[in-house]
Scaffold this motif. Structure first.
Motif, short mmCIF file in Angstrom:
data_model
loop_
_atom_site.label_atom_id
_atom_site.label_comp_id
_atom_site.label_asym_id
_atom_site.label_seq_id
_atom_site.Cartn_x
_atom_site.Cartn_y
_atom_site.Cartn_z
N GLY A 72 16.34 74.03 -24.58
CA GLY A 72 17.89 75.27 -25.24
C GLY A 72 17.15 76.93 -24.51
N ILE A 73 15.84 76.93 -24.83
CA ILE A 73 15.12 78.42 -24.07
C ILE A 73 15.23 77.84 -22.30
CG2 ILE A 73 13.13 79.35 -23.42
CD1 ILE A 73 12.34 78.65 -26.49
N PHE A 74 15.05 76.63 -22.36
CA PHE A 74 15.09 76.71 -20.25
C PHE A 74 16.07 76.67 -20.01
CE2 PHE A 74 15.15 73.95 -16.62
CZ PHE A 74 13.74 74.22 -16.30
N ASP A 75 17.88 76.70 -20.73
CA ASP A 75 18.66 76.85 -20.16
C ASP A 75 19.06 78.44 -19.82
OD1 ASP A 75 19.15 74.65 -20.57
OD2 ASP A 75 20.34 74.50 -22.56
N ASN A 76 18.58 79.13 -20.77
CA ASN A 76 18.22 80.73 -21.10
C ASN A 76 17.69 80.76 -19.40
OD1 ASN A 76 19.91 80.63 -23.42
ND2 ASN A 76 18.25 81.50 -24.85
N PHE A 77 16.81 80.41 -19.83
CA PHE A 77 15.67 80.92 -18.46
C PHE A 77 16.42 80.41 -16.48
CE2 PHE A 77 12.29 80.13 -15.40
CZ PHE A 77 11.79 81.47 -15.20
N GLU A 78 17.16 79.37 -16.56
CA GLU A 78 18.04 78.68 -15.55
C GLU A 78 19.05 79.68 -15.26
OE1 GLU A 78 18.36 74.88 -16.49
OE2 GLU A 78 17.30 74.20 -14.20
N ARG A 79 19.58 80.16 -16.39
CA ARG A 79 20.78 81.67 -16.31
C ARG A 79 20.15 82.50 -16.15
NH1 ARG A 79 23.25 78.58 -20.74
NH2 ARG A 79 22.58 79.80 -22.30
N ALA A 80 19.17 83.16 -16.68
CA ALA A 80 18.60 84.64 -15.59
C ALA A 80 17.96 84.57 -14.20
CB ALA A 80 16.74 84.59 -16.29
N PHE A 90 18.39 95.41 -12.58
CA PHE A 90 16.90 95.32 -13.00
C PHE A 90 16.17 95.46 -14.39
CE2 PHE A 90 12.30 95.50 -12.45
CZ PHE A 90 12.02 94.32 -11.79
N ASN A 91 16.52 96.83 -14.62
CA ASN A 91 16.32 96.37 -16.33
C ASN A 91 16.73 95.66 -17.41
OD1 ASN A 91 14.79 98.89 -15.74
ND2 ASN A 91 15.60 100.03 -15.93
N SER A 92 18.14 95.52 -16.78
CA SER A 92 18.90 94.13 -17.96
C SER A 92 18.19 93.03 -17.43
CB SER A 92 19.93 94.44 -17.75
OG SER A 92 20.62 94.14 -16.56
N PHE A 93 17.95 92.97 -16.38
CA PHE A 93 17.07 91.13 -16.03
C PHE A 93 15.75 91.08 -16.87
CE2 PHE A 93 14.64 89.22 -13.12
CZ PHE A 93 15.37 87.52 -13.05
N ARG A 94 15.07 92.27 -16.35
CA ARG A 94 13.31 92.33 -17.30
C ARG A 94 13.39 92.11 -18.51
NH1 ARG A 94 8.20 94.01 -15.28
NH2 ARG A 94 7.57 94.68 -17.34
N GLU A 95 14.81 93.67 -19.63
CA GLU A 95 14.53 92.64 -20.34
C GLU A 95 14.75 90.92 -20.97
OE1 GLU A 95 18.22 95.39 -23.18
OE2 GLU A 95 16.85 96.40 -21.72
N GLY A 96 15.81 90.81 -20.12
CA GLY A 96 15.77 89.56 -20.67
C GLY A 96 14.88 88.13 -20.76
N ASP A 102 9.76 85.48 -25.41
CA ASP A 102 10.00 85.72 -26.99
C ASP A 102 10.03 85.19 -27.60
OD1 ASP A 102 8.38 89.11 -26.45
OD2 ASP A 102 10.80 89.81 -26.95
N GLU A 103 11.61 83.55 -26.54
CA GLU A 103 12.17 82.98 -27.92
C GLU A 103 11.19 81.43 -27.53
OE1 GLU A 103 16.02 81.51 -27.10
OE2 GLU A 103 15.87 82.83 -25.64
N MET A 104 9.86 82.18 -26.48
CA MET A 104 9.34 80.56 -26.39
C MET A 104 8.09 81.15 -27.05
SD MET A 104 9.04 80.23 -22.30
CE MET A 104 9.89 79.65 -21.19
N LYS A 105 7.34 82.32 -27.40
CA LYS A 105 6.38 82.20 -28.21
C LYS A 105 7.10 82.25 -29.72
CE LYS A 105 4.51 86.28 -25.68
NZ LYS A 105 4.12 88.10 -25.32
N ALA A 106 8.01 82.26 -30.15
CA ALA A 106 8.88 81.81 -31.61
C ALA A 106 8.95 79.82 -31.56
CB ALA A 106 10.03 82.50 -32.38
N LEU A 107 9.56 80.11 -30.40
CA LEU A 107 9.01 78.81 -30.36
C LEU A 107 7.75 77.22 -30.83
CD1 LEU A 107 10.45 75.38 -30.09
CD2 LEU A 107 10.41 75.41 -27.93
N LEU A 108 6.69 78.06 -30.13
CA LEU A 108 5.49 77.50 -30.50
C LEU A 108 4.44 78.05 -31.52
CD1 LEU A 108 3.81 79.35 -26.47
CD2 LEU A 108 4.64 76.36 -27.62
N GLN A 109 5.38 79.07 -32.36
CA GLN A 109 4.45 79.42 -33.55
C GLN A 109 5.55 78.95 -34.53
OE1 GLN A 109 5.54 83.72 -34.03
NE2 GLN A 109 3.31 84.22 -33.17
N LYS A 110 6.70 78.13 -34.29
CA LYS A 110 7.50 77.03 -35.11
C LYS A 110 6.90 76.24 -35.58
CE LYS A 110 11.89 75.09 -35.95
NZ LYS A 110 12.97 75.38 -35.41
N PHE A 111 5.89 75.49 -34.27
CA PHE A 111 5.21 74.41 -34.08
C PHE A 111 3.73 74.05 -34.54
CE2 PHE A 111 9.53 72.96 -32.44
CZ PHE A 111 9.66 72.04 -32.69
#
Length: 173
Positions: A72-80, A90-96, A102-111
């Protein structure tokens, strides 16, 4: 004489002696124990084969839950990456991209995966891999000055040491 030892049954056949009864019972018990043993061995062999199969499948598919959530996170990355980059977005891209990180960090913490802090900490060869040293007067010698790759631990086990530069005492010319 043998007639004295064997008693005749009313039908004329010889009655079995208590020793013969005991021997037959012991033979039957032995046969039962042997069969029980063989069944137990077969059950244990089946259990062993199933345990090996389960362990093999766990090794092969053990990360499936992590991968499913990561996709799911990888899908978001590909969309970006597919988004057209313009001066105005550019700023909204950077924000994305930051949101994806942050999603990746949360996933790692979850595991159970956490980053191990290194900058400013005393160098510890069990957590850090020194790539070089650099003279620094803003921190004590032997402390981590910079991090090239962060260290991570899963639960209580270090799964990757940090690659770092260690502060050394500046030399005076």
């Amino acid at each position: 004489m043998s007639e004295d030892k064997e008693k005749k049954a009313p039908n004329g056949a010889a009655e079995p002696t208590p020793a013969a009864d005991s021997t037959e019972k012991l033979k039957a018990d032995l046969e039962k124990a042997k069969n029980d043993y063989l069944y137990l061995m077969a059950d244990f062999d089946n259990y062993r084969k199933n345990a090996v199969k389960e362990r093999s499948e766990l090794m092969k598919y053990g990360s499936e839950r992590l991968i499913r959530e990561f996709l799911g996170i990888f899908d978001n990355f590909e969309r970006a990456l597919d988004a057209e980059l313009k001066d105005g977005n550019f700023n909204s891209f950077r924000e994305g991209v930051n949101m994806i990180a942050d999603e990746m960090k949360a996933l790692l913490q979850k595991f159970g995966v956490e980053e191990v802090k290194a900058v400013g900490e005393p160098f510890d060869p069990s957590k850090h891999e020194a790539l070089s040293s650099e003279p620094r007067d803003d921190m004590p010698a032997g402390h981590v000055a910079r991090v090239f790759k962060k260290a991570y631990k899963m639960h209580d086990k270090l799964i990757r040491p940090a690659q770092v530069t260690v502060a050394s005492t500046p030399t005076e010319n």
